[in-house]
Scaffold this motif. Sequence first.
Motif, short mmCIF file in Angstrom:
data_model
loop_
_atom_site.label_atom_id
_atom_site.label_comp_id
_atom_site.label_asym_id
_atom_site.label_seq_id
_atom_site.Cartn_x
_atom_site.Cartn_y
_atom_site.Cartn_z
N LEU A 330 0.96 -1.32 0.15
CA LEU A 330 0.31 0.03 -0.13
C LEU A 330 1.07 1.32 -0.19
O LEU A 330 0.56 2.30 -0.76
N GLU A 331 2.12 1.33 0.38
CA GLU A 331 2.94 2.26 0.64
C GLU A 331 4.17 1.83 -0.52
O GLU A 331 4.06 2.80 -1.58
N ALA A 334 2.32 2.79 -4.15
CA ALA A 334 1.80 4.58 -4.72
C ALA A 334 3.55 5.15 -4.61
O ALA A 334 3.47 5.82 -5.61
N SER A 353 -4.40 6.51 -5.97
CA SER A 353 -4.64 5.49 -4.99
C SER A 353 -6.34 5.14 -5.96
O SER A 353 -6.60 3.99 -5.86
N THR A 354 -6.44 6.04 -6.96
CA THR A 354 -7.54 5.52 -7.43
C THR A 354 -7.17 4.44 -8.27
O THR A 354 -7.29 3.43 -8.30
N MET A 356 -4.62 2.33 -7.76
CA MET A 356 -4.29 1.26 -7.13
C MET A 356 -5.69 0.72 -6.64
O MET A 356 -5.88 -0.46 -6.30
N LEU A 393 -8.19 1.98 0.42
CA LEU A 393 -7.88 2.68 -0.78
C LEU A 393 -8.94 3.81 -1.18
O LEU A 393 -8.48 5.28 -1.51
N ARG A 396 -8.60 6.97 0.61
CA ARG A 396 -7.43 7.80 0.50
C ARG A 396 -7.69 8.37 -1.27
O ARG A 396 -7.00 9.60 -1.72
N ALA A 397 -8.14 7.40 -2.19
CA ALA A 397 -8.33 7.91 -3.34
C ALA A 397 -9.26 9.28 -3.25
O ALA A 397 -9.34 10.40 -3.98
N GLU A 400 -7.07 12.52 -2.47
CA GLU A 400 -6.19 12.91 -3.60
C GLU A 400 -6.87 13.63 -4.51
O GLU A 400 -6.93 14.65 -4.55
#
Length: 405
Positions: A330-331, A334, A353-354, A356, A393, A396-397, A400
């Motif tokens: 996950l890191e 990215a 993140s999108t 991923m 994710l 996060r997406a 962002e």
Amino acid sequence: MTSETTFLTDLAAVLWPCGGLLGPGDGSMRPRIRRGEQYLPVPNARGPRLLLPAHNRSAAVRGISAFSQRHSLRERLRALLLTGAFATGIAPLLLRDRLYVGEGPGIEHALAAALDRELAVAVHLGPPRANRKPVLLLLTPGGRTIGYAKVAVNELTSRLVRAEAEALRVLADARLADVTVPRLLYEGEWNGRPLLVQEPLPVGSQTDRPTRRQLLRCVSRIAGLVEVRERRLSDSPYRRSLEKRIDALGARPEAAPLAEALHRLPDVHLAFGAWHGDLTRWNIAGTARRAFVWDWERLSLDAPAGFDALHYDLNECVQDGVHPGVHRWLESGARLLRDPLMADLGVHPDTVSTVMALYLIDLATRYLHDRQEESGARMAAVDDWLLPALEGLQERAAHEAARVL
């Protein structure tokens, strides 16, 4: 019989139409089987990864060399011990199991006729997976590699063998700077199943796993097989195709959360290009100037740019365990997508993140369609690790995207 020994005997019926019989190597079965038609399951019949000819030392040694990964000290030591055992002729004494194949023409005869040359084979089986199929190393009597053959064993692998043959035809007309792919040497059928032969790539002691820069350069080259275009996610053919694949899962319990996850992703602009579909340490080797890439059965000409980098990195991260590996990915995934080489490809930092999340949705849909969990593949239980990772994710997406929407 275990599932693995059943797999071996079923496979023998595909490669050698008269079938095969598992037994000990003490000679007790010799009167029932034509002499000389014996293969050694390595390491044994309960967990076979290779089938090596019992009476052809050269082919056996070449098979070990060609199919051994050698990515760790343990793997290198295992390959060294096996090579020594076959080279000295003691392997048949140490390995107790045999696969005795029946009389009559087998896959070796068909391949020799197709390529118009005498040959010997060693067979790679790999670990249990839904897409597991035999890969045959084809050798001259003197031990020189002629090529690799793939034979389908079920509906899924039939689709994949045909897809790889088509991919190799597409790639033959493409210009991939700094990337070498195998040529398709033969396509046909054996025992009613698709068969292909491809040329060997010049990989060996002078090549290694790619560095980060080499990997991303290769990912960029593959994406550029088609014109890389930026589209809003909602307007992309890729999203419509993924929605249809999720819908085709029907009543599977994982389908609804995957569809919901796709629906919740921000409608950002993404770069779309080609992706290999299974770029891992097992399918790529390289030098400082050139990458050699094989196993193109999952090639797609329309996917978000960066998928290949994420797939490679995820498979590296989970080598020592799925859950801790996914947490690292996950890191690390990215960071890969934020590399300047990915920015040059059109991957924007605020869409990482999108991309991923889309990759995980795509991967989960593939696993479910292929029924990988039923085969025992270790990463196939998508509700165990993939859906939880997808939830994080999505958050996060959204954060962002809020910076750009």
